[in-house]
Write a protein that holds these residues in place. Structure first.
Motif, PDB file in Angstrom:
ATOM      1  N   LYS A   1       0.825  -1.207   0.000  1.00 28.47           N
ATOM      2  CA  LYS A   1       0.000   0.000   0.000  1.00 28.47           C
ATOM      3  C   LYS A   1       0.862   1.262   0.000  1.00 28.47           C
ATOM      4  O   LYS A   1       2.011   1.248   0.436  1.00 28.47           O
ATOM      5  N   THR A   2       0.262   2.341  -0.463  1.00 31.28           N
ATOM      6  CA  THR A   2       0.908   3.633  -0.278  1.00 31.28           C
ATOM      7  C   THR A   2       0.929   3.942   1.215  1.00 31.28           C
ATOM      8  O   THR A   2       0.132   3.400   1.998  1.00 31.28           O
ATOM      9  N   LEU A   3       1.813   4.834   1.618  1.00 31.47           N
ATOM     10  CA  LEU A   3       1.882   5.192   3.032  1.00 31.47           C
ATOM     11  C   LEU A   3       0.568   5.801   3.511  1.00 31.47           C
ATOM     12  O   LEU A   3       0.107   5.530   4.621  1.00 31.47           O
ATOM     13  N   ALA A   4      -0.040   6.612   2.653  1.00 33.43           N
ATOM     14  CA  ALA A   4      -1.319   7.221   3.041  1.00 33.43           C
ATOM     15  C   ALA A   4      -2.383   6.160   3.242  1.00 33.43           C
ATOM     16  O   ALA A   4      -3.187   6.220   4.191  1.00 33.43           O
ATOM     17  N   ASP A   5      -2.409   5.166   2.363  1.00 33.17           N
ATOM     18  CA  ASP A   5      -3.373   4.077   2.495  1.00 33.17           C
ATOM     19  C   ASP A   5      -3.093   3.242   3.733  1.00 33.17           C
ATOM     20  O   ASP A   5      -4.015   2.796   4.432  1.00 33.17           O
ATOM     21  N   ALA A   6      -1.812   3.018   4.010  1.00 29.13           N
ATOM     22  CA  ALA A   6      -1.440   2.252   5.201  1.00 29.13           C
ATOM     23  C   ALA A   6      -1.871   2.980   6.472  1.00 29.13           C
ATOM     24  O   ALA A   6      -2.381   2.372   7.420  1.00 29.13           O
TER      25      ALA A   6
ATOM     26  N   PHE B   1      -9.477   2.385  -7.941  1.00 33.80           N
ATOM     27  CA  PHE B   1      -8.054   2.122  -8.127  1.00 33.80           C
ATOM     28  C   PHE B   1      -7.207   2.308  -6.860  1.00 33.80           C
ATOM     29  O   PHE B   1      -6.059   1.888  -6.823  1.00 33.80           O
ATOM     30  N   GLY B   2      -7.776   2.947  -5.833  1.00 36.75           N
ATOM     31  CA  GLY B   2      -7.059   3.072  -4.581  1.00 36.75           C
ATOM     32  C   GLY B   2      -6.793   1.705  -3.976  1.00 36.75           C
ATOM     33  O   GLY B   2      -7.561   0.755  -4.172  1.00 36.75           O
ATOM     34  N   ALA B   3      -5.678   1.584  -3.250  1.00 36.60           N
ATOM     35  CA  ALA B   3      -5.251   0.304  -2.659  1.00 36.60           C
ATOM     36  C   ALA B   3      -5.101  -0.766  -3.733  1.00 36.60           C
ATOM     37  O   ALA B   3      -5.253  -1.956  -3.455  1.00 36.60           O
ATOM     38  N   ALA B   4      -4.802  -0.336  -4.970  1.00 40.44           N
ATOM     39  CA  ALA B   4      -4.654  -1.239  -6.116  1.00 40.44           C
ATOM     40  C   ALA B   4      -5.887  -2.112  -6.308  1.00 40.44           C
ATOM     41  O   ALA B   4      -5.804  -3.231  -6.813  1.00 40.44           O
ATOM     42  N   GLY B   5      -7.045  -1.583  -5.910  1.00 37.94           N
ATOM     43  CA  GLY B   5      -8.290  -2.321  -6.074  1.00 37.94           C
ATOM     44  C   GLY B   5      -8.465  -3.472  -5.102  1.00 37.94           C
ATOM     45  O   GLY B   5      -9.430  -4.242  -5.215  1.00 37.94           O
ATOM     46  N   GLN B   6      -7.577  -3.618  -4.131  1.00 39.53           N
ATOM     47  CA  GLN B   6      -7.605  -4.761  -3.214  1.00 39.53           C
ATOM     48  C   GLN B   6      -8.416  -4.432  -1.960  1.00 39.53           C
ATOM     49  O   GLN B   6      -7.908  -4.484  -0.828  1.00 39.53           O
TER      50      GLN B   6
ATOM     51  N   GLY C   1      -0.169   1.336  -5.844  1.00 41.02           N
ATOM     52  CA  GLY C   1       0.981   0.497  -5.556  1.00 41.02           C
ATOM     53  C   GLY C   1       0.823  -0.876  -6.176  1.00 41.02           C
ATOM     54  O   GLY C   1      -0.118  -1.126  -6.957  1.00 41.02           O
ATOM     55  N   PRO C   2       1.709  -1.808  -5.860  1.00 37.97           N
ATOM     56  CA  PRO C   2       1.622  -3.148  -6.420  1.00 37.97           C
ATOM     57  C   PRO C   2       0.525  -3.974  -5.771  1.00 37.97           C
ATOM     58  O   PRO C   2       0.091  -3.674  -4.656  1.00 37.97           O
ATOM     59  N   VAL C   3       0.084  -5.020  -6.479  1.00 38.76           N
ATOM     60  CA  VAL C   3      -0.770  -6.014  -5.825  1.00 38.76           C
ATOM     61  C   VAL C   3       0.118  -6.892  -4.957  1.00 38.76           C
ATOM     62  O   VAL C   3       1.344  -6.895  -5.083  1.00 38.76           O
TER      63      VAL C   3
END
Length: 506
Positions: free
Chosen positions: A102-107, A283-288, A329-331
């Motif tokens: 995850k991106t830092l913001a998402d984390a 698309f945020g959190a790579a869709g996860q 970010g990556p999956v």
């Protein structure tokens, strides 16, 4: 924070059993891999059956005293835990970003949404109250008690390694239960950090235990005679298995599972705000995310917005999560990458229009990363595999219908029921939608309608098995049993009224 975590390459996580961090005796380990670099961050042990049994037995023994711990003492531990999480959130976010992608913001958001539940747990003195009514009959009072049920287990997914564990063990423990936590084997480090903070906050030995592993550990928890309730969040296949197996062994079960969340867009919606919301939710959190918007239903003239949607998605920056400015970010793994790419290929094969192809993204400096860029399909039919299955990647499907009623019917025909959104400026349309839509969580001009912890997570239909959802008032019901007490006290000077052979109290 001194828990034995693999902050350096080659370290191995430990199990927490009866308040002690112990090295597993297993011969089965799995690498914890940074999805942006493929660097091995450490190893996670797959606990043996004996170690799972030891963790459950420790929780079982601790329950005898913990259940009688005063509610004020339990609340104060949660107050301390929320303060510690706030203090250490930056470090946990960095670990989460490294192991999950995850991106830092998402984390940070992952941690914060879990922290909200810990804060709500601090109100358990009000949440766990029973009811009382005097004089239900002459001199007879009735009241209810909400008592803890015993040892509970939590099985959590890879996509929210902070939030979902914090949905589970704080509420279970503050209600007076003990807990055995099994985090995802793909990214267990940030969860272990939270468990360490819980110990520092004052949770006694045995009240919270941590085991790692795969299916064998899950099955061991679902069938153990001391486990009274199992809480699960993850895929539909595993969730169905957990629900069936644990249910067959007499457990209470709540299973939050897969989704295919739709957003319905009416032509009167605010165009800019709607497009921004859709792109972020898809698309945020790579869709996860189990609450990601994965399908947009454009009604009437709103179908003309697709080009703008594509243009906005193209602006998103794909990069390693810790890099500044990263949007996607990556999956989480190579396996996840292959699955997402395979589903994209199936959409092309079945005739959908690939308006934006996110495959083949190469990020300079992170050439080995599991990257998929924002992907957009139009011309999608409901019989296509990309529509029927949860993709769990940064892929957004667009369907077009002529009328609002068609849109509602389309959403209701999908078997999943986690969440849905409507974008409109019409109050009448919003009221019609929330009344007629058969989905457990509804957003009006909000694409990801996850409720705050004062309410409960209420996914429905194919997205949920079990009657009660995580956090909020429902989870207090899940983690407690109601005992009803009817009392009558006699005055020694009263006249004996004789024998009453009826079942009625007078």
């Amino acid at each position: 924070m001194n828990a034995p975590l693999p902050t350096e390459t080659g370290h191995t996580l430990k199990l927490l059993i009866n308040g002690q961090w112990v090295a597993s005796k297993t011969e089965h380990f799995q690498d914890i891999v940074n999805p942006a670099t493929q660097q091995v961050l450490g190893r996670v042990p797959f606990a043996t059956a004996e170690e799972v049994d030891a963790a459950v037995n420790a929780a079982h023994q601790a329950f005898a005293s913990w259940r009688n711990t005063p509610v004020g003492a339990r609340m104060r531990i949660m107050l301390k835990l929320q303060a510690l999480i706030r203090e250490h959130s930056p470090r946990i976010a960095k670990v989460l970003c490294a192991e999950q992608g995850k991106t830092l913001a998402d984390a940070e958001g992952d941690i914060f949404r879990g922290l909200e539940v810990v804060e709500h747990a601090c109100s358990i003195g009000s949440l766990q109250m029973g009811e009382h009514l005097e004089n239900v009959a002459g001199g007879v009072d009735t009241y209810t008690l909400r008592q803890p049920i015993g040892v509970c287990a939590g099985i959590t997914p890879f996509n929210f390694p902070a939030m979902i564990p914090l949905w589970m063990f704080p509420m279970a423990i503050v209600c007076g239960n003990t807990f055995v936590l099994k985090p995802s084997e793909q990214d267990p480090m940030s969860t272990a950090l939270l468990v360490e903070l819980a110990l520092e906050a004052g949770i006694p030995a045995g009240v919270l235990n941590l085991v790692h592993g795969g299916k064998e550990v899950v099955d061991g928890l679902c069938t153990h005679p001391h486990i009274k309730a199992v809480s699960f969040v993850g895929s539909t296949a595993v969730g169905t298995h957990v629900y069936d197996l644990a249910g067959q062994h007499g457990k209470r079960v709540q299973a939050m599972m897969g989704a295919k969340n739709h957003a319905v867009v009416l032509p009167d919606a605010n165009r800019e705000q709607t497009l921004n919301a859709l792109v972020g939710a898809a698309f945020g959190a790579a869709g996860q995310r189990c609450m990601a918007t994965s399908v947009v239903v454009m009604v009437g003239e709103a179908a003309e917005w697709v080009d703008d949607l594509k243009a906005l998605a193209q602006k998103l920056k794909v990069n390693a999560g810790h890099e500044p400015g990263t949007d996607v970010g990556p999956v989480v793994s190579r396996r996840a990458l292959e699955r997402v790419q395979g589903l994209i290929a199936s959409g092309v094969e079945e005739g959908a229009v690939l308006a934006l192809d996110g495959r083949g993204v190469v990020v300079p400096g992170y050439e080995q990363g599991n990257f998929v860029g924002p992907t957009l399909f139009t011309g999608v039919r409901t019989d296509m595999r990309i529509y029927r299955e949860e993709i769990f990647g940064p892929v957004l499907l667009v369907l077009s219908v002529a009328t609002f009623d068609e849109a509602i019917a389309l959403v209701n025909a999908n078997p999943f029921g986690n969440g849905t959104g409507l974008f409109t400026q019409s109050g009448a349309a919003a009221r019609k939608f929330q009344n007629e839509i058969d989905i457990g969580q509804v957003g009006i001009n909000i694409p990801i309608p996850v409720p705050v912890p004062f309410f409960s997570f209420t996914g429905s239909r194919g997205s949920k098995l079990g009657d009660l959802g995580p956090y909020g008032k429902q989870v207090v019901q899940f983690y407690t049993q109601t005992k009803t007490v009817t009392t009558r006290w006699f005055d020694d000077s009263s006249v004996n009224a004789g024998v009453n052979t009826t079942i009625h109290l007078r």
